[in-house]
Write a protein that holds these residues in place. Structure first.
Motif, mmCIF file in Angstrom:
data_model
loop_
_atom_site.group_PDB
_atom_site.id
_atom_site.type_symbol
_atom_site.label_atom_id
_atom_site.label_comp_id
_atom_site.label_asym_id
_atom_site.label_seq_id
_atom_site.Cartn_x
_atom_site.Cartn_y
_atom_site.Cartn_z
ATOM 1 N N PHE A 6 39.322 39.122 36.253
ATOM 2 C CA PHE A 6 37.983 39.665 36.201
ATOM 3 C C PHE A 6 36.735 38.792 35.421
ATOM 4 O O PHE A 6 35.802 39.367 35.537
ATOM 5 C CB PHE A 6 38.070 41.233 35.664
ATOM 6 N N GLU A 7 37.300 37.985 34.636
ATOM 7 C CA GLU A 7 36.429 37.277 33.907
ATOM 8 C C GLU A 7 35.699 36.289 34.322
ATOM 9 O O GLU A 7 34.880 35.468 33.595
ATOM 10 C CB GLU A 7 36.990 37.307 32.318
ATOM 11 N N SER A 8 36.159 35.467 35.584
ATOM 12 C CA SER A 8 35.804 34.204 36.023
ATOM 13 C C SER A 8 34.397 34.356 36.311
ATOM 14 O O SER A 8 33.689 35.447 36.657
ATOM 15 C CB SER A 8 36.751 33.977 37.141
ATOM 16 N N ALA A 9 33.781 33.228 36.757
ATOM 17 C CA ALA A 9 32.454 33.075 37.248
ATOM 18 C C ALA A 9 32.468 33.540 38.597
ATOM 19 O O ALA A 9 31.253 34.364 38.963
ATOM 20 C CB ALA A 9 31.825 31.566 37.392
ATOM 21 N N GLU A 10 33.365 33.584 39.468
ATOM 22 C CA GLU A 10 33.151 34.160 41.057
ATOM 23 C C GLU A 10 33.485 35.728 40.752
ATOM 24 O O GLU A 10 32.381 36.458 41.446
ATOM 25 C CB GLU A 10 34.547 33.669 41.535
ATOM 26 N N SER A 11 34.144 36.172 39.925
ATOM 27 C CA SER A 11 33.965 37.585 39.724
ATOM 28 C C SER A 11 32.654 38.196 39.080
ATOM 29 O O SER A 11 32.406 39.226 39.490
ATOM 30 C CB SER A 11 35.218 37.961 38.583
#
Length: 250
Positions: free
Chosen positions: A71-76
């Motif tokens: 949940f911490e990715s740039a996409e998320s």
């Protein structure tokens, strides 16, 4: 076209690039000012959908692949930012895991807990501040077949448990935010005909009372009805040809 509460609003459809979500995205494009459509990957079919939507309203593509369960990715972060700015939130995305408890792995449990329960819950939490501030919000989530009444599932305990939890999110949101002009409902579809189940179509159709799967367009029309109606709030609506009642007797 009769004016309704969806006109001029911004919608986010999570899992909107295919299946039921695709049909919801297309229907909403006839009413909303703009739609952000989430998909897990690039495809010609996704591009074609965006072109159809753009013939009616502004459209934005969001690619976010949750295969890493991060949940911490740039996409998320981009997806959650969209949730923060939407008036209408539809979460159609959620992986299906069909295994007995004996076969269910730690990764399976983590996947369904995060993507079938925590993800819709987190998106609702992110969307609520704007909706409260504007005294308007429409939230639609999706549960699993039969997850409104059963407590035992032979091959889907992990998945169905997470989907049953979606009902708690719906009831909680409806109870405490109705006063802010926000509705939150869920649809529990029966076996629905989409590109994701082509290899199982005959088997799934044989299980349904009418011996056919439900059309994704039927589910989308039901979704639109719920989103347009301010008096329906906290509903967990079964759209399954009576399959739920049939299985309850067994």
């Amino acid at each position: 076209m009769e004016k309704n509460c969806l006109f001029g609003k911004h919608a986010l459809v999570v899992g909107g690039s295919g299946g039921i979500g695709r049909e919801i995205s297309l229907l909403l494009s006839k009413y909303c000012a703009s739609i952000s459509v989430h998909g897990s990957r690039e495809s010609k079919k996704f591009d074609s959908l965006l072109q159809k939507i753009e013939s009616s309203c502004a459209a934005k593509k969001i690619i976010c692949d949750f295969s890493s369960l991060d949940f911490e990715s740039a996409e998320s972060a981009a997806l959650f930012e969209e949730a923060k700015n939407c008036d209408i939130l539809c979460v159609c995305f959620g992986p299906f895991v069909q295994k007995t408890l004996l076969e269910t792995s730690e990764l399976d449990w983590k996947t369904v807990a995060l993507l079938d329960y925590a993800l819709p819950g987190a998106l609702v939490s992110r969307a609520l501040p704007r909706m409260v501030a504007h005294s308007f919000g429409r939230i639609l989530l999706f549960g699993g077949t039969g997850t409104s009444h059963r407590a035992e599932f032979f091959t889907t305990a992990a998945y169905s448990g997470a989907k049953a939890g979606v009902g708690v999110i719906v009831s909680s949101c409806a109870a405490f935010y109705a006063k802010n002009g926000i509705t939150c409902n869920a649809i529990l579809p029966g076996f629905t005909l989409t590109e994701y189940t082509e290899h199982l179509d005959f088997e799934l159709a044989s299980k349904m009372p009418l011996k056919r799967q439900i059309s994704a367009k039927t589910i989308a029309k039901t979704a639109l009805f719920l989103l347009q109606n301010e008096d329906i709030n906290g509903a967990i609506l079964r759209v399954d040809q009576g399959w739920t009642n049939l299985t309850a007797e067994k």
